[in-house]
Design an enzyme around this catalytic site. Structure first.
Site, short mmCIF file in Angstrom:
data_model
loop_
_atom_site.label_atom_id
_atom_site.label_comp_id
_atom_site.label_asym_id
_atom_site.label_seq_id
_atom_site.Cartn_x
_atom_site.Cartn_y
_atom_site.Cartn_z
N GLN A 176 8.22 1.80 3.36
CA GLN A 176 9.07 1.64 2.17
C GLN A 176 9.40 3.08 1.75
O GLN A 176 8.56 3.76 1.16
CB GLN A 176 8.30 0.92 1.06
CG GLN A 176 9.16 0.62 -0.16
CD GLN A 176 8.34 0.25 -1.38
OE1 GLN A 176 7.13 0.50 -1.44
NE2 GLN A 176 8.99 -0.32 -2.37
N GLY B 181 0.48 -7.61 -16.09
CA GLY B 181 1.52 -8.57 -16.37
C GLY B 181 0.88 -9.84 -16.95
O GLY B 181 -0.19 -10.25 -16.50
N ALA C 243 0.82 -1.22 0.00
CA ALA C 243 0.00 0.00 0.00
C ALA C 243 0.85 1.26 0.00
O ALA C 243 0.47 2.29 0.55
CB ALA C 243 -0.93 0.00 1.21
N ALA C 244 2.02 1.18 -0.62
CA ALA C 244 2.92 2.34 -0.60
C ALA C 244 2.76 3.23 -1.84
O ALA C 244 3.25 4.35 -1.87
CB ALA C 244 4.37 1.88 -0.48
N ARG D 53 -4.04 8.39 -10.32
CA ARG D 53 -5.26 8.50 -11.13
C ARG D 53 -6.53 8.67 -10.29
O ARG D 53 -7.58 9.01 -10.80
CB ARG D 53 -5.40 7.25 -12.02
CG ARG D 53 -4.55 7.31 -13.26
CD ARG D 53 -4.64 6.03 -14.04
NE ARG D 53 -3.93 4.93 -13.37
CZ ARG D 53 -4.09 3.64 -13.67
NH1 ARG D 53 -4.98 3.28 -14.58
NH2 ARG D 53 -3.41 2.72 -13.05
N LYS E 124 -4.70 6.54 -1.93
CA LYS E 124 -5.81 5.86 -2.60
C LYS E 124 -6.41 4.72 -1.79
O LYS E 124 -7.63 4.50 -1.84
CB LYS E 124 -5.28 5.37 -3.94
CG LYS E 124 -5.76 4.03 -4.40
CD LYS E 124 -5.43 3.79 -5.82
CE LYS E 124 -4.38 2.71 -5.95
NZ LYS E 124 -4.25 2.25 -7.34
N TYR F 11 -34.22 19.95 26.89
CA TYR F 11 -32.91 20.59 27.02
C TYR F 11 -33.09 22.00 27.54
O TYR F 11 -33.84 22.80 26.96
CB TYR F 11 -32.26 20.60 25.63
CG TYR F 11 -30.84 21.10 25.58
CD1 TYR F 11 -29.89 20.64 26.47
CD2 TYR F 11 -30.45 22.01 24.61
CE1 TYR F 11 -28.58 21.08 26.40
CE2 TYR F 11 -29.14 22.46 24.52
CZ TYR F 11 -28.21 21.99 25.43
OH TYR F 11 -26.91 22.42 25.36
N TYR G 204 -41.41 16.13 18.22
CA TYR G 204 -40.07 15.78 18.67
C TYR G 204 -40.19 15.17 20.05
O TYR G 204 -40.69 15.82 20.98
CB TYR G 204 -39.13 17.00 18.73
CG TYR G 204 -37.86 16.62 19.46
CD1 TYR G 204 -37.02 15.65 18.92
CD2 TYR G 204 -37.54 17.15 20.70
CE1 TYR G 204 -35.88 15.23 19.59
CE2 TYR G 204 -36.38 16.75 21.38
CZ TYR G 204 -35.57 15.78 20.82
OH TYR G 204 -34.45 15.36 21.49
C1 UD1 Z 1 1.54 -5.18 -10.79
C2 UD1 Z 1 2.23 -6.43 -11.34
C3 UD1 Z 1 1.50 -6.90 -12.59
C4 UD1 Z 1 0.06 -7.16 -12.29
C5 UD1 Z 1 -0.58 -5.93 -11.66
C6 UD1 Z 1 -1.95 -6.28 -11.16
C7 UD1 Z 1 4.59 -6.15 -10.79
C8 UD1 Z 1 5.92 -5.79 -11.28
N1 UD1 Z 1 3.61 -6.10 -11.65
O1 UD1 Z 1 1.71 -4.17 -11.77
O2 UD1 Z 1 2.10 -8.11 -13.08
O3 UD1 Z 1 -0.64 -7.52 -13.46
O4 UD1 Z 1 0.18 -5.45 -10.54
O5 UD1 Z 1 -2.61 -5.12 -10.73
O6 UD1 Z 1 4.43 -6.49 -9.63
N2 UD1 Z 1 3.47 -0.82 -4.47
C9 UD1 Z 1 4.22 -0.55 -3.35
N3 UD1 Z 1 5.51 -0.15 -3.51
C10 UD1 Z 1 6.10 0.00 -4.72
C11 UD1 Z 1 5.33 -0.28 -5.86
C12 UD1 Z 1 4.03 -0.69 -5.71
O7 UD1 Z 1 3.74 -0.68 -2.24
O8 UD1 Z 1 7.27 0.36 -4.75
C13 UD1 Z 1 2.09 -1.27 -4.33
C14 UD1 Z 1 1.08 -0.30 -4.94
O9 UD1 Z 1 0.62 0.62 -3.97
C15 UD1 Z 1 -0.02 -1.26 -5.40
C16 UD1 Z 1 0.70 -2.55 -5.70
O10 UD1 Z 1 1.93 -2.48 -5.02
O11 UD1 Z 1 -0.96 -1.51 -4.37
C17 UD1 Z 1 0.92 -2.76 -7.19
O12 UD1 Z 1 1.71 -1.74 -7.71
P1 UD1 Z 1 1.49 -1.12 -9.13
O13 UD1 Z 1 2.50 -0.09 -9.36
O14 UD1 Z 1 0.08 -0.78 -9.32
O15 UD1 Z 1 1.87 -2.38 -10.05
P2 UD1 Z 1 1.42 -2.60 -11.54
O16 UD1 Z 1 2.36 -1.86 -12.41
O17 UD1 Z 1 -0.01 -2.35 -11.69
#
Ligand code: UD1
Ligand code: MG
Length: 462
Positions: free
Chosen positions: A72, A136, A9-10, A15, A22, A384, A363
């Site tokens: 992180q 991915g 969740a970092a 968007r 978010k 009151y 009331y």
């Molecule tokens: C990632 C996957 C992708 C998959 C997709 C599904 C990788 C490299 N790719 O891509 O294969 O299809 O999710 O939604 O893992 N986050 C952190 N720290 C970071 C980066 C991300 O906590 O340094 C968290 C984000 O807040 C998010 C989640 O990890 O909740 C996924 O990160 P995001 O950047 O959305 O990955 P995608 O590029 O969507």
């Protein structure tokens, strides 16, 4: 063997265009993150860790007791995020990776994912979609085994055509997971440490990989924008409506109900359109909820009717009661069997006896009413004094005429009648008529001022 859950969740979630992180936006009455944590709790996880970064303070403040957070400092990719969260965990435990912005994986799906990790080296949650753009892709070898994941930005045209996508959720034994994420490089299109590269590493080392699929595609949908948030909300509400209908509840239009908490309802209950249920709401059997009602932390017993446009919060409605239309029941309102609260009535901290009625424009607060009493139109409890709240006690079979003010503290005895328009400042004894208002007079020989000046034929003042 224990279970750890790591929630990523970092990320920034640009968007979403939110002032805050978010993962704290609301879906069905809970933050995205809370949905994920609730699901982790259902699995009986031994440790739950949330990886925070963007908006770390706000996310930390939203995390309940018993859940750890790890910072992180720089968002260098999902692999780096997982690596930062593994410190001190038992190598033999299983670690399940969830995303803070993928709120709705169902318990059975997550249990299957964890269970598969026990019999293989790594288990992945994948799904087949019509439009794989942005995700991915899962690459399988000639035998159909998962061999690696390729990120969209690193994929060639053939790989882009693959429709089995990585949801991001996976489970693996903690020791090997830690070893693999520590060895990741950022040699890719985004210059990030990809968690997904762990899959290729496990496969090339001859490890076994399970690909588990969810029962429903929406379980793995992520929320990146307000549009996706609204779409997932509707999908989830439709699912909740479906569950209610399966339990014997009639939902007039499953597309027009909102459950923002836990709604339990029994058979033959009907819910009309546009109702919102918040917190914990329990409806008995044969209950009828009219259109556009809002019920929060409220219990409604069998066969009661809530007419349209009523708002109930912290209320307890007895069997066969009738409420509304346009009633507002505030916390501590308790209606005993077959009691009635009608239109434009507000109650608060009030116990209304069986069969008693407050039908119009009142009331009633901090009040206790015995059974079979009637409170007339426009009656107000003056509870009151600007400093303290005071109680009004009304016995059984009492009759309060219209437009009375009951200045608390005051007691009205059993069978007492209070005449209309009374401002009651001291107790009304049982079985007597009490009236407190100016005596009516008719003044003989009185004429209107205009009539006095002009005489009866002048119409200019009309
Ligand atoms: C990632 C996957 C992708 C998959 C997709 C599904 C990788 C490299 N790719 O891509 O294969 O299809 O999710 O939604 O893992 N986050 C952190 N720290 C970071 C980066 C991300 O906590 O340094 C968290 C984000 O807040 C998010 C989640 O990890 O909740 C996924 O990160 P995001 O950047 O959305 O990955 P995608 O590029 O969507
Ligand atoms: Mg994403």
């Amino acid at each position: 063997m224990g279970l750890n859950v790591i929630v990523l969740a970092a990320g920034e979630g640009r968007r979403m265009r939110s002032r805050g992180p978010k993962v704290l936006v609301d879906l069905a009455g809970r933050t995205l993150l809370q949905h994920v944590l609730d699901r982790a709790a259902l699995l009986g996880a031994d440790r739950v860790r949330v990886v925070v970064g963007h908006g770390a303070d706000a996310v930390r403040a939203a995390v309940p007791q018993g859940v750890e957070t790890v910072l992180q400092p720089e968002q260098r990719g999902t692999g780096d995020a997982v690596a930062s969260a593994l410190g001190g965990l038992n190598a033999n435990d299983t670690t399940l990776v969830l995303y803070g912005d993928v709120p709705l994986p169902q318990r059975a799906t997550l249990e299957a994912l964890v269970e598969a990790a026990h019999r293989t080296d790594l288990s992945l949650l994948t799904v087949n979609v019509d439009h794989p753009a942005g995700y991915g892709r899962i690459v399988r070898d000639a035998n159909g085994n998962v061999s690696r994941i390729v990120e969209e930005r690193d994929a060639g045209p053939e790989e882009r055509a693959l429709t089995e996508i990585n949801t991001g959720l996976l489970a693996m034994r903690t020791g090997p997971l830690a070893r693999h994420v520590a060895a990741l490089d950022r040699d890719n299109a985004q210059g990030e440490y990809y968690l997904t590269d762990v899959i290729g590493r496990v496969a090339s080392a001859g490890g076994t990989i399970a690909a588990v699929q969810p029962d429903h595609e929406w379980e793995v949908r992520g929320v990146n924008s307000r549009t996706q948030l609204a779409a997932l909300e509707r999908t989830w509400q439709a699912w909740l409506a479906e569950e209610l209908m399966a339990a014997g509840v009639s939902v007039r239009d499953p597309g027009r109900i909102d459950i923002r908490g836990n709604l339990h309802a029994e058979c033959d209950t009907t819910i009309d359109v546009g109702c919102v249920f918040e917190g914990d709401v329990r409806l008995g059997a044969g209950v009828r909820i009219g259109a556009h009602c809002v019920l929060r932390d409220t219990t409604v017993a069998d066969d009661a009717v809530i007419e349209p446009h009523s708002v109930l919060q912290g209320a307890e409605i007895g069997r066969g009661c009738s409420v509304g239309p346009f009633a507002r029941l505030r916390p501590g309102s308790r209606l005993r069997e077959a009691a009635k609260v009608g239109n434009f009535v507000e109650t608060k901290n009030t116990d209304l006896g069986a069969g008693s009625k407050i039908n119009h424009l009142s009331y009633v607060g901090d009040t206790e009413v015995g059974p079979k009493s009637n409170i007339g139109a426009g009656v107000i409890t003056c509870n009151y004094d600007g400093y303290r709240k005071h109680r009004t006690v009304i016995g059984e079979r009492a009759f309060i005429g219209s437009d009375c003010q009951l200045v608390a503290p005051v007691t009205i005895g059993d069978g007492a009648t209070v005449g209309a328009g009374t401002t009651l400042t001291s107790d009304a004894p049982p079985e007597r008529l009490t009236v407190g208002r100016a005596r009516q007079r008719t003044i003989e020989g009185w004429t209107r001022p205009a009539d006095r000046d002009a005489g009866p034929d002048d119409k200019s003042s009309e």
